[in-house]
Design a protein around this motif. Structure first.
Motif, short mmCIF file in Angstrom:
data_model
loop_
_atom_site.label_atom_id
_atom_site.label_comp_id
_atom_site.label_asym_id
_atom_site.label_seq_id
_atom_site.Cartn_x
_atom_site.Cartn_y
_atom_site.Cartn_z
N HIS A 89 0.90 -1.22 0.00
CA HIS A 89 0.08 0.03 0.00
C HIS A 89 0.90 1.33 -0.05
O HIS A 89 1.78 1.50 0.93
CB HIS A 89 -0.91 -0.10 1.38
CG HIS A 89 -2.18 0.81 1.09
ND1 HIS A 89 -3.00 0.36 -0.13
CD2 HIS A 89 -2.47 2.19 1.55
CE1 HIS A 89 -4.18 1.15 0.24
NE2 HIS A 89 -3.65 2.15 1.04
N ASN A 90 0.70 2.15 -0.88
CA ASN A 90 1.63 3.30 -1.30
C ASN A 90 3.00 2.52 -1.54
O ASN A 90 3.79 3.03 -0.81
CB ASN A 90 1.75 4.22 -0.10
CG ASN A 90 2.27 5.66 -0.41
OD1 ASN A 90 2.55 5.87 -1.54
ND2 ASN A 90 2.75 6.30 0.51
N ASP A 119 0.82 -1.99 -6.47
CA ASP A 119 0.70 -0.87 -5.29
C ASP A 119 -1.26 -0.76 -5.11
O ASP A 119 -1.93 -0.38 -6.18
CB ASP A 119 0.96 0.47 -5.98
CG ASP A 119 0.65 1.66 -4.92
OD1 ASP A 119 0.02 1.43 -3.75
OD2 ASP A 119 1.30 2.86 -4.99
N LEU A 121 -2.76 0.92 -3.20
CA LEU A 121 -3.33 2.29 -3.12
C LEU A 121 -3.76 2.91 -4.48
O LEU A 121 -4.82 3.41 -4.52
CB LEU A 121 -2.34 3.23 -2.44
CG LEU A 121 -2.68 4.80 -2.30
CD1 LEU A 121 -3.86 5.08 -1.45
CD2 LEU A 121 -1.75 5.46 -1.85
N LYS A 125 -7.77 3.79 -5.37
CA LYS A 125 -8.02 5.09 -6.04
C LYS A 125 -8.81 4.66 -7.36
O LYS A 125 -9.90 5.56 -7.78
CB LYS A 125 -6.71 6.05 -6.32
CG LYS A 125 -6.21 6.32 -5.16
CD LYS A 125 -4.93 7.10 -5.48
CE LYS A 125 -4.33 7.89 -3.88
NZ LYS A 125 -3.10 8.63 -4.52
N SER A 134 -6.86 5.33 2.55
CA SER A 134 -5.83 4.81 3.60
C SER A 134 -6.12 3.34 4.20
O SER A 134 -7.42 2.94 3.84
CB SER A 134 -5.93 5.60 4.99
OG SER A 134 -7.09 5.67 5.53
#
Length: 240
Positions: A89-90, A119, A121, A125, A134
């Motif tokens: 994540h990120n 990723d 994240l 998105k 988050s």
């Protein structure tokens, strides 16, 4: 497919300013099932955590003083990750820190050891544009219990992210399962049976059935101007 969910905790936010990795947590998925073959390290470094970072993870220099260094664990770490799909994540943040640790240990960058880095994240998105994505927010969105997460911890966060990732990528499975289920083949009998010795009977149509079929084709032929594709003989089709 072998996938590894990975998370790190660090002494701060900046590789350029000398911050280091002090915890690594990895959770293994095999064909989207948790295997329990996890990897977890606390790592000793020659740097104190920034006060802001310490408030997040609570890992003190005193706690780490008898832990191994990354260089001591790097062979095992690389072997564990080898040729797996890595989910972070990120990802840019963790990859930058791990690349730095690998460089300091005289090893190639992270991407040289794994099949791919995904990723989660970025996936979130795409699925929820304009929303908070988050790990906490995603756990809330998918109804994942995070009550034990009073502080950030690499292994716990990886376990939570594994559940988030399965929910993010379940696709059509979401039509078949409740939100708290994960795909499972545990109780499916996949044994193969040898059918080569079984003689299957061939049941041919009777004269009455053949006549009824021809009559039906005659009717179709009249409705379509003789365009009956089930009659290989054009003369027959024209006669219909």
């Amino acid at each position: 497919m072998r996938q590894i969910i990975l998370d790190t905790e660090t002494t701060g936010l900046s590789v350029a300013e000398g911050d280091r990795v002090i915890e690594i947590g990895c959770v293994e998925l095999l064909n989207r099932q948790l295997t329990g073959n996890n990897l977890h390290y606390y790592l000793k470094v020659d740097r104190d955590s920034h006060p802001d970072a310490l408030r997040v993870h609570g890992i003190t220099t005193e706690f780490l003083k008898d832990k191994p260094s990354f260089a001591e664990k790097v062979p095992e770490f690389i072997e564990y990750l080898r040729d797996a799909e890595l989910i972070i994540h990120n990802a840019a943040f963790d990859v930058a820190f791990l690349d730095n640790e690998l460089r300091l240990a005289g090893r190639p960058a992270l991407r040289e050891h794994v099949l791919e880095i995904i990723d989660s994240l970025a996936l979130a998105k795409q699925s929820f544009p304009g929303k908070r994505n988050s790990l906490d927010a995603l756990c809330d969105r998918f109804g994942i219990d995070k009550s034990s997460r009073t502080l950030h911890g690499a292994l716990l966060d990886s376990e939570l992210l594994a559940q988030v990732y399965i929910n993010l990528t379940r696709g059509q499975d979401a039509l078949l399962m409740d939100a708290d289920e994960t795909p499972s083949t545990t109780n499916v009998d996949t044994r193969r049976e040898d059918l080569s010795r079984i003689a299957l009977p061939v049941i041919r149509a009777s004269a009455e059935e053949l006549a009824a079929h021809e009559s039906m084709l005659d009717g179709i032929g009249k409705e379509t101007g003789g365009k009956v594709i089930w009659r290989p003989d054009p003369a027959q089709a024209a006669a219909g």
